[in-house]
Motif scaffolding. Structure first.
Motif, PDB file in Angstrom:
ATOM      1  N   SER A  46      15.571  23.915  83.111  1.00 60.20           N
ATOM      2  CA  SER A  46      14.270  24.343  82.579  1.00 60.20           C
ATOM      3  C   SER A  46      13.567  25.276  83.561  1.00 60.20           C
ATOM      4  N   LYS A 118      11.793  17.937  74.493  1.00 61.95           N
ATOM      5  CA  LYS A 118      11.540  17.659  75.906  1.00 61.95           C
ATOM      6  C   LYS A 118      11.765  18.905  76.750  1.00 61.95           C
ATOM      7  N   LYS A 122       9.068  21.022  79.005  1.00 63.48           N
ATOM      8  CA  LYS A 122       9.307  21.256  80.443  1.00 63.48           C
ATOM      9  C   LYS A 122       9.201  22.742  80.781  1.00 63.48           C
TER      10      LYS A 122
END
Length: 284
Positions: A46, A118, A122
């Motif tokens: 990320s 998710k 991030k």
């Protein structure tokens, strides 16, 4: 002026004779991908994705001349001026937004969709750390798009920590009280900053349309000062060079760089909504 840069993300220009217009049909790539890029995207960190997103966004933002904002607001068609760099930067915002929606809507597995949510949260957080509020907001707006926000089974399985992060982003984007949350946040930041460009455009448009340019054949300098103040924000944001530390630990940085510069997206909201209903049909 600037015809190619004002196309939609998957828009194309066709040259033909007038009698051939009725026979024109979209080329396949205008429909967007039929499968997501999760198989390659999930292995990218990320931090690395956020870094390369920001690096590319800064390149685009740094190319926008201050006068392009003036031409955009007062009407480039009247002034016969080009706003190509601003057009490309604004289109990039939409491209990031549709990238998020496309990837989620093309992910058939519930568990993988949760992982995607998710990951996007991030990436948005890392973009905010890089003071790239434009990309951060584009990602959050992608997640809040109806085609994604309606996926209740997916959101239910998202861990509480990530739900809290997402709520914080939503509060930052809250338009109430003239985007007070965002304005307070950006006032505390030091340059370089990539601001939320659609809001700057909105501020300038509101000033332009809400105030006359001439009053009794005299220039309305108060209006010009208000527009100049918005331009000064852009100047302040770029008053320092963008030179963050590259995430050296990331694998295949060139692959990540290539990926974030060439998103393949579906930019048709109706098609995305249909895909979303295919993943999680409406509960009766």
């Amino acid at each position: 002026m600037s015809v190619f840069s004002t196309l939609t993300i998957n828009g194309r220009l066709f040259a033909c004779r007038e009698d051939q217009l009725d026979s024109l049909t979209p080329v396949p790539e205008q429909e967007g991908p039929s499968a997501g890029s999760l198989s390659s995207f999930e292995w990218m960190s990320s931090k690395a994705v956020a870094f390369h997103l920001t690096f590319y966004d800064w390149e685009l933002f740094n190319c926008v001349h201050e006068l392009e904002l003036i031409y955009h607001i007062f009407g480039r068609q009247h002034l016969k001026k080009s706003t190509v760099n601003l057009d490309l930067f604004l289109r990039r915002f939409n491209e990031i937004q549709f990238w998020v929606i496309t990837e989620v809507c093309l992910c058939p597995q519930l568990s993988k969709r949760v992982q995607l949510l998710k990951k996007f949260i991030k990436i948005a957080s890392h973009c905010k750390d890089h003071r790239n509020l434009n990309a951060c907001f584009a990602i959050v707006m992608g997640l809040s798009n109806p085609a994604v926000s309606r996926l209740s089974q997916t959101w239910e399985k998202l861990p509480g920590k990530f739900k809290k992060f997402y709520e914080e982003f939503e509060n930052l984007m809250d338009p109430s009280r003239n985007h007070r949350g965002y304005r307070l946040t950006i006032a505390k930041l030091e340059p370089p900053i990539i601001p939320f460009m659609p809001l700057l455009i909105k501020d300038m448009t509101f000033t332009h349309e809400g105030n006359r340019t001439f009053i009794d054949n005299l220039v309305n300098f108060e209006k010009m000062r208000m527009i100049a103040n918005t331009i000064k924000i852009v100047r302040f944001c770029r008053s320092q060079p963008f030179s963050p530390e590259s995430p050296l630990a990331s694998k295949n940085p060139f692959e990540v760089r290539r990926y974030v510069r060439h998103f393949s997206v579906i930019d048709n909201q109706r098609m995305l909504t249909q895909l979303s209903h295919g993943l999680e049909p409406r509960r009766s």
